[in-house]
Scaffold this motif. Structure first.
Motif, mmCIF file in Angstrom:
data_model
loop_
_atom_site.group_PDB
_atom_site.id
_atom_site.type_symbol
_atom_site.label_atom_id
_atom_site.label_comp_id
_atom_site.label_asym_id
_atom_site.label_seq_id
_atom_site.Cartn_x
_atom_site.Cartn_y
_atom_site.Cartn_z
ATOM 1 N N ALA A 21 -17.089 -3.451 -2.781
ATOM 2 C CA ALA A 21 -16.870 -3.691 -4.215
ATOM 3 C C ALA A 21 -15.550 -4.425 -4.401
ATOM 4 O O ALA A 21 -14.588 -4.183 -3.680
ATOM 5 C CB ALA A 21 -16.823 -2.365 -4.970
ATOM 6 N N PHE A 22 -15.512 -5.314 -5.382
ATOM 7 C CA PHE A 22 -14.281 -5.983 -5.786
ATOM 8 C C PHE A 22 -13.568 -5.163 -6.843
ATOM 9 O O PHE A 22 -14.206 -4.498 -7.664
ATOM 10 C CB PHE A 22 -14.571 -7.364 -6.395
ATOM 11 N N SER A 23 -12.242 -5.254 -6.858
ATOM 12 C CA SER A 23 -11.456 -4.674 -7.945
ATOM 13 C C SER A 23 -11.712 -5.515 -9.197
ATOM 14 O O SER A 23 -12.119 -6.671 -9.100
ATOM 15 C CB SER A 23 -9.971 -4.663 -7.586
ATOM 16 N N PRO A 24 -11.491 -4.953 -10.388
ATOM 17 C CA PRO A 24 -11.757 -5.701 -11.622
ATOM 18 C C PRO A 24 -11.009 -7.035 -11.715
ATOM 19 O O PRO A 24 -11.524 -7.989 -12.282
ATOM 20 C CB PRO A 24 -11.314 -4.747 -12.732
ATOM 21 N N ASP A 25 -9.813 -7.112 -11.143
ATOM 22 C CA ASP A 25 -9.061 -8.371 -11.195
ATOM 23 C C ASP A 25 -9.418 -9.323 -10.059
ATOM 24 O O ASP A 25 -8.906 -10.436 -9.985
ATOM 25 C CB ASP A 25 -7.551 -8.104 -11.201
ATOM 26 N N ARG A 28 -8.583 -7.503 -4.817
ATOM 27 C CA ARG A 28 -8.835 -6.636 -3.676
ATOM 28 C C ARG A 28 -10.317 -6.355 -3.565
ATOM 29 O O ARG A 28 -11.063 -6.505 -4.522
ATOM 30 C CB ARG A 28 -8.119 -5.284 -3.840
ATOM 31 N N PHE A 29 -10.726 -5.943 -2.373
ATOM 32 C CA PHE A 29 -12.060 -5.392 -2.223
ATOM 33 C C PHE A 29 -12.008 -4.218 -1.281
ATOM 34 O O PHE A 29 -11.082 -4.062 -0.494
ATOM 35 C CB PHE A 29 -13.098 -6.439 -1.800
ATOM 36 N N VAL A 30 -13.009 -3.350 -1.408
ATOM 37 C CA VAL A 30 -13.103 -2.148 -0.602
ATOM 38 C C VAL A 30 -14.415 -2.224 0.172
ATOM 39 O O VAL A 30 -15.415 -2.737 -0.333
ATOM 40 C CB VAL A 30 -13.031 -0.884 -1.495
ATOM 41 N N SER A 31 -14.391 -1.732 1.422
ATOM 42 C CA SER A 31 -15.610 -1.689 2.217
ATOM 43 C C SER A 31 -15.659 -0.383 2.991
ATOM 44 O O SER A 31 -14.635 0.163 3.397
ATOM 45 C CB SER A 31 -15.686 -2.888 3.167
ATOM 46 N N GLY A 32 -16.863 0.135 3.171
ATOM 47 C CA GLY A 32 -17.058 1.376 3.904
ATOM 48 C C GLY A 32 -18.466 1.450 4.439
ATOM 49 O O GLY A 32 -19.354 0.711 4.009
ATOM 50 N N GLY A 33 -18.681 2.340 5.386
ATOM 51 C CA GLY A 33 -20.006 2.474 5.978
ATOM 52 C C GLY A 33 -20.095 3.674 6.877
ATOM 53 O O GLY A 33 -19.724 4.778 6.497
ATOM 54 N N GLU A 34 -20.551 3.441 8.118
ATOM 55 C CA GLU A 34 -20.821 4.530 9.046
ATOM 56 C C GLU A 34 -19.581 5.112 9.709
ATOM 57 O O GLU A 34 -19.641 6.188 10.280
ATOM 58 C CB GLU A 34 -21.794 4.062 10.123
ATOM 59 N N ASP A 35 -18.463 4.396 9.686
ATOM 60 C CA ASP A 35 -17.263 4.950 10.323
ATOM 61 C C ASP A 35 -16.497 5.823 9.326
ATOM 62 O O ASP A 35 -16.946 6.065 8.217
ATOM 63 C CB ASP A 35 -16.388 3.849 10.921
ATOM 64 N N THR A 36 -15.358 6.321 9.694
ATOM 65 C CA THR A 36 -14.638 7.287 8.863
ATOM 66 C C THR A 36 -13.422 6.681 8.171
ATOM 67 O O THR A 36 -12.482 7.397 7.839
ATOM 68 C CB THR A 36 -14.191 8.491 9.710
ATOM 69 N N ARG A 41 -8.746 -4.054 1.034
ATOM 70 C CA ARG A 41 -8.099 -5.271 1.514
ATOM 71 C C ARG A 41 -7.782 -6.211 0.366
ATOM 72 O O ARG A 41 -8.594 -6.388 -0.550
ATOM 73 C CB ARG A 41 -9.000 -6.016 2.505
ATOM 74 N N PRO A 42 -6.613 -6.843 0.433
ATOM 75 C CA PRO A 42 -6.298 -7.881 -0.547
ATOM 76 C C PRO A 42 -7.133 -9.124 -0.237
ATOM 77 O O PRO A 42 -7.412 -9.410 0.927
ATOM 78 C CB PRO A 42 -4.809 -8.151 -0.326
ATOM 79 N N VAL A 43 -7.541 -9.825 -1.269
ATOM 80 C CA VAL A 43 -8.272 -11.068 -1.065
ATOM 81 C C VAL A 43 -7.300 -12.167 -0.649
ATOM 82 O O VAL A 43 -7.623 -13.026 0.156
ATOM 83 C CB VAL A 43 -9.060 -11.465 -2.337
ATOM 84 N N GLY A 44 -6.094 -12.118 -1.140
ATOM 85 C CA GLY A 44 -5.052 -13.079 -0.773
ATOM 86 C C GLY A 44 -3.869 -12.347 -0.197
ATOM 87 O O GLY A 44 -3.965 -11.661 0.819
ATOM 88 N N ILE A 45 -2.761 -12.430 -0.867
ATOM 89 C CA ILE A 45 -1.533 -11.778 -0.417
ATOM 90 C C ILE A 45 -1.531 -10.332 -0.892
ATOM 91 O O ILE A 45 -1.888 -10.034 -2.026
ATOM 92 C CB ILE A 45 -0.302 -12.516 -0.974
ATOM 93 N N GLY A 46 -1.115 -9.437 -0.017
ATOM 94 C CA GLY A 46 -1.047 -8.021 -0.364
ATOM 95 C C GLY A 46 -1.095 -7.167 0.874
ATOM 96 O O GLY A 46 -1.298 -7.654 1.984
ATOM 97 N N VAL A 47 -0.940 -5.891 0.681
ATOM 98 C CA VAL A 47 -0.899 -4.941 1.787
ATOM 99 C C VAL A 47 -2.258 -4.272 1.933
ATOM 100 O O VAL A 47 -2.781 -3.705 0.969
ATOM 101 C CB VAL A 47 0.193 -3.867 1.534
#
Length: 182
Positions: A21-25, A28-36, A41-47
């Protein structure tokens, strides 16, 4: 900026990825699945930020303000601070049933769905404010209109022997219940 259609960022997982999913702005995006590990992640600059989960993430969504992430993690729903830290709350939606999807309402409540149930959860506590049971079961996904007035369901109807009607998409009016948080 990269050319359209080129991969700008790859985030590796130790298993299949089931939710993104992407953040509203869109920063960033978030990803998850079978691991723990849930990866923010930032799409550009960020931590980048990695958040521990129990495993098998099937749904993820950012809150309207981007500060929190709702997560479907096997049989439970979690609300996480998007910048890290422990879960703000977590718990089963319908014990014994996997949570397939999570979304936020425009006012910040969490909508979660199992195969047979849609529930609206209070963002502060995780308490269920509203429940809708769906027949026939097997909700594959759920979404909410921008104004929060309608809910859309993807329903898998292949089970039970009727393969001619393989599925349906349903849109329901979703008015807030009077004098409740649902």
């Amino acid at each position: 900026m990269s050319e359209p259609g080129t991969v700008a960022l790859t985030v590796e997982h130790a298993g299949s990825v089931r939710a993104i999913a992407f953040s509203p702005d869109g920063a960033r995006f978030v990803s998850g699945g079978e691991d723990t590990v849930l990866r923010v992640r930032p799409v550009g600059i960020g931590v980048p930020c990695d958040l521990s989960v129990d495993g098998f993430v099937t749904g993820a969504a950012f809150s309207p303000d981007g500060a929190r992430i709702a997560l479907a993690d096997f049989e439970q729903v979690l609300l996480l601070d998007a910048s890290g830290g422990p879960a703000l709350w977590q718990g089963p939606l319908d014990p014994g049933h996997s949570v397939n999807s999570v979304r936020f309402t425009p006012d910040g409540r969490v909508i979660a769905a199992t195969d047979t149930l849609i529930a609206v959860l209070d963002q502060a506590t995780g308490a269920i404010g509203r429940r809708i049971t769906v027949d026939p079961p097997l909700i594959a996904d759920v979404d909410l209109s921008r104004d929060g007035a309608r809910v859309a369901l993807a329903v898998d109807e292949r089970h039970g022997g009727d393969h001619r009607r393989a599925g349906s998409a349903r849109s329901w009016t979703w008015p807030p219940a009077p004098n409740s948080d649902g």
